[in-house]
Write a protein that holds these residues in place. Structure first.
Motif, mmCIF file in Angstrom:
data_model
loop_
_atom_site.group_PDB
_atom_site.id
_atom_site.type_symbol
_atom_site.label_atom_id
_atom_site.label_comp_id
_atom_site.label_asym_id
_atom_site.label_seq_id
_atom_site.Cartn_x
_atom_site.Cartn_y
_atom_site.Cartn_z
ATOM 1 N N SER A 467 54.448 90.460 75.402
ATOM 2 C CA SER A 467 53.698 90.076 74.202
ATOM 3 C C SER A 467 54.666 89.867 73.046
ATOM 4 C CB SER A 467 52.672 91.152 73.832
ATOM 5 O OG SER A 467 53.321 92.374 73.533
ATOM 6 N N ALA A 468 54.172 89.196 72.012
ATOM 7 C CA ALA A 468 54.966 88.953 70.810
ATOM 8 C C ALA A 468 54.081 89.108 69.590
ATOM 9 C CB ALA A 468 55.583 87.555 70.842
ATOM 10 N N GLU A 469 54.658 89.643 68.534
ATOM 11 C CA GLU A 469 53.947 89.809 67.274
ATOM 12 C C GLU A 469 53.933 88.491 66.495
ATOM 13 O OE1 GLU A 469 52.432 92.447 65.965
ATOM 14 O OE2 GLU A 469 52.964 93.971 67.471
ATOM 15 N N ALA A 470 52.889 88.313 65.691
ATOM 16 C CA ALA A 470 52.792 87.118 64.855
ATOM 17 C C ALA A 470 54.007 86.983 63.955
ATOM 18 C CB ALA A 470 51.510 87.165 64.027
ATOM 19 N N ALA A 471 54.523 88.101 63.463
ATOM 20 C CA ALA A 471 55.668 88.047 62.550
ATOM 21 C C ALA A 471 56.868 87.394 63.215
ATOM 22 C CB ALA A 471 56.033 89.457 62.083
ATOM 23 N N GLU A 472 57.099 87.686 64.502
ATOM 24 C CA GLU A 472 58.235 87.071 65.196
ATOM 25 C C GLU A 472 57.995 85.586 65.438
ATOM 26 O OE1 GLU A 472 61.034 87.588 69.191
ATOM 27 O OE2 GLU A 472 59.430 89.036 68.773
ATOM 28 N N GLN A 502 46.296 89.931 74.495
ATOM 29 C CA GLN A 502 47.356 90.789 73.974
ATOM 30 C C GLN A 502 48.719 90.114 73.916
ATOM 31 O OE1 GLN A 502 50.108 92.416 75.773
ATOM 32 N NE2 GLN A 502 49.759 91.002 77.488
ATOM 33 N N GLN A 505 50.065 89.095 69.615
ATOM 34 C CA GLN A 505 49.546 90.157 68.761
ATOM 35 C C GLN A 505 49.263 89.607 67.357
ATOM 36 O OE1 GLN A 505 49.193 93.500 69.883
ATOM 37 N NE2 GLN A 505 49.633 92.650 71.908
ATOM 38 N N ASN A 506 48.111 89.992 66.793
ATOM 39 C CA ASN A 506 47.734 89.534 65.441
ATOM 40 C C ASN A 506 47.785 88.011 65.346
ATOM 41 O OD1 ASN A 506 49.939 92.110 64.837
ATOM 42 N ND2 ASN A 506 47.774 92.407 64.378
ATOM 43 N N ARG A 507 47.218 87.351 66.345
ATOM 44 C CA ARG A 507 47.321 85.888 66.413
ATOM 45 C C ARG A 507 46.783 85.213 65.166
ATOM 46 N NH1 ARG A 507 44.192 82.536 71.079
ATOM 47 N NH2 ARG A 507 42.457 82.906 69.618
ATOM 48 N N GLN A 509 47.275 85.943 62.288
ATOM 49 C CA GLN A 509 48.282 85.963 61.232
ATOM 50 C C GLN A 509 49.406 84.949 61.466
ATOM 51 O OE1 GLN A 509 49.672 89.986 60.499
ATOM 52 N NE2 GLN A 509 47.604 90.825 60.656
#
Length: 581
Positions: A467-472, A502, A505-507, A509
């Motif tokens: 998974s990857a966060e929106a920030a990245e 999942q 993450q925080n798609r 955003q």
């Protein structure tokens, strides 16, 4: 639908001479003209295109557009006119300081089109009152100071005509009633598709008396036989001094009709971005810092629209199939894989030239089912997740640009598109993307991020779906957008793979505001059709409308593999990018 791949592996008429009569306009034509003449000198000065753009294909359009004289009452820079509830209120406020007459439609497309047809001929603003915004519509009628209101399938039960000294006329929905209302003979024109509603309204001409009728519904005639009173038909307003107005299929019927009733020149775009093709760029060339009105929030903000115009004029390199946008304007069919061989996908099953021939033939199988060009493409895995940490310990094998060149060159030289795919392991997406900066400086090379292979500092590939966060994701999109802008490149594909919620993450955003990028969500799950549809629908829930959807067909893991016709005709919405693995 969870899966793990091998660890090595998403419009135009111009009014003629303007005449202002009766009591329709709050300020005199002379006052408007005096204010506009001051702007005329500025417009004339700006009509000479800059030396740097002297060879632009939009030079003539630029000169013509900026020479237009616009009344001072209009905004001096590009402005987007919102249209909450498709009420037409914001457009009425923009174009009409006052009006003796107003046309109000009730719910139903047939009523809206009938009201629009009458409003344009009568040079009256058109409002939409489906029963949920009566107070706002009544307030706008009051602001306009209207003495006569025509209701077309509308009720406005809280409007007290006696208190307001306003006459209410009720259209009875019949052909005879229309003749009594206007003392004119209308010619019926059918609208056969919802996507043509705004376009057909934009083409209305006050001198042609056209009644637009949706082919799928009709106006319900009133039961009473009372004679319909005449509705005043006024002469043209000073529409020649309005800014150029642009609309798209998402524009509201009432807003478009109100602009036409004023006499504004409406230029229709199939998509709300002027970079779509050379014709849409000509519509707005030179207007990045000048008066321009856009009907509907689909155009974004005035500032964003101005930025798109500037980029479109400055960057004239076209993508395969034409135009400056990745999507729409074309669709793509791609082979996915790695140059090392067949273990990582269909692309590497044959040498580069043969792979180009294969994907070109595959794209041609899709072409009969679409009016837009279908472009062959490769999705080239540039970094491959590994079960071994490697010298850098990041569980990802980063291949040198020269290892990818043969396939990238082959597809782009053949008029296709290449997308570089990253499987980062423990590495950072941004640091891997920067390795391929030289390739990404090419106009027909995009970037894909695969969160399936983005793992934590203590994990290994295949332990779980990554998974990857929106920030990245936002870090990479910002860097890529800056690269596109700094190198004056056409818009670039930015693809995000997903088959589980999942994975991103925080798609919500994820920042999709970069006009330099086309954001694509690639639904790459496999299995039976029912499972694939379920994943597709799940991924679309809550998805920003800025994303274009992409689909993956698996040769060995789908049962059965969708045919081109099934892929384009049974998947809703139709995918913009289809890859094969």
């Amino acid at each position: 639908m969870a899966r793990l791949k091998s660890p090595v592996q998403r419009i135009i008429a111009s009014t003629t001479t303007a005449v202002v009569v009766l009591s329709l306009v709050s300020c005199s034509a002379d006052a408007d003209r005096e204010g506009a003449m001051g702007a005329a000198e500025v417009a004339t000065e700006g009509a000479s295109i800059s030396e740097s753009a002297s060879d632009s294909p939009y030079r003539e359009a630029h000169t013509e557009n900026v020479a237009r004289v616009v009344a001072e009452k209009f905004p001096s820079t590009p402005t987007v006119i919102g249209d909450a509830g498709y009420s037409g209120i914001a457009a009425s406020k923009m174009f009409f300081d006052s009006s003796d007459t107003v046309v109000v439609s009730g719910s139903g497309i047939a009523n809206e089109l009938r009201a629009a047809s009458i409003g344009v001929v009568a040079h009256a603003p058109v409002l939409h009152a489906p029963g949920t915004n009566d107070a706002e519509v009544i307030a706008e009628i009051d602001r306009l100071g209207a003495s006569t209101v025509l209701l077309v399938g509308a009720a406005l039960p809280n409007f007290d005509e006696n208190e307001k000294a306003t006459k209410i006329i009720q259209d009875n929905g019949t052909e005879e009633g229309l003749a009594h209302l206007t003392a004119l003979q209308f010619e019926t024109q059918n609208v056969d598709d919802v996507s043509d509603l705004a376009r057909s309204t934009a083409s209305l001409n006050a001198d042609a008396q056209t009644l637009l009728v949706p082919s799928w519904e009709s106006v319900t005639p009133m039961s009473n036989d009372a004679k319909v009173e005449a509705f005043p038909i006024h002469t043209k307003r000073d529409g020649e001094m309005a800014p150029i107005v642009i609309a798209s299929p998402e524009s509201g019927i009432s807003a478009v009709a109100t602009a036409r009733a004023y006499g504004a020149d409406i230029r229709f775009m199939d998509y709300p971005d002027p970079r779509l093709n050379s014709e849409t760029m000509k519509m707005v060339a030179g207007l990045a810092d000048r008066p321009l009105l856009a009907l509907g929030e689909q155009f974004g903000t005035g500032e964003l629209l101005a930025e798109k115009i500037e980029r479109g004029e400055e960057i004239t390199t076209e993508l395969p199939g034409g135009g400056g946008l990745v999507f729409p304007g074309r669709r793509m069919v791609a082979l996915y894989g790695h140059p090392s061989g067949p273990a990582l996908g269909a692309m590497g099953e044959q040498p580069a030239a043969e792979a180009v021939a294969r994907v070109t033939e595959l794209a041609q199988q899709y072409q009969p089912f679409d009016d837009q060009p279908v472009i062959p493409a490769f999705e080239v895995i540039a970094t491959v997740a590994s079960e071994y940490p490697g010298e850098d310990g990041n569980y990802s094998n980063e291949f040198a640009e020269e290892d990818l060149l043969e396939y990238v060159d082959a597809i782009t030289n053949a008029g296709g598109y290449a997308v570089l795919d990253l499987q980062p392991g423990r590495a950072n997406f941004l640091e891997q993307a920067k390795r391929y900066e030289n390739l990404l400086k090419r106009p027909n090379v995009g970037l894909a991020l695969d969160p399936e292979w983005k793992i934590g500092p203590d994990e290994q590939p295949m332990m779980r779906v990554g998974s990857a966060e929106a920030a990245e994701i936002n870090e990479v999109s910002q860097w890529l957008a800056d690269l596109v802008a700094e190198n004056k490149l056409p818009q670039k594909a930015f693809v995000l793979h997903q088959f589980q919620t999942q994975m991103l993450q925080n798609r919500e955003q994820i920042d999709t505001s970069h006009p330099e990028l086309a954001f694509v969500l690639h639904a790459d799950g496999h299995g039976a059709p029912g499972d694939k549809y379920a994943t597709w629908n799940m991924l679309r829930e809550g998805l920003s409308p800025d994303f274009f959807m992409a689909w993956k067909n698996f040769y060995d893991e789908d049962f059965p593999t969708f045919t081109p016709q099934q892929t384009y005709e049974e998947i809703d919405p139709r995918p913009w990018f289809v890859s094969y693995q």
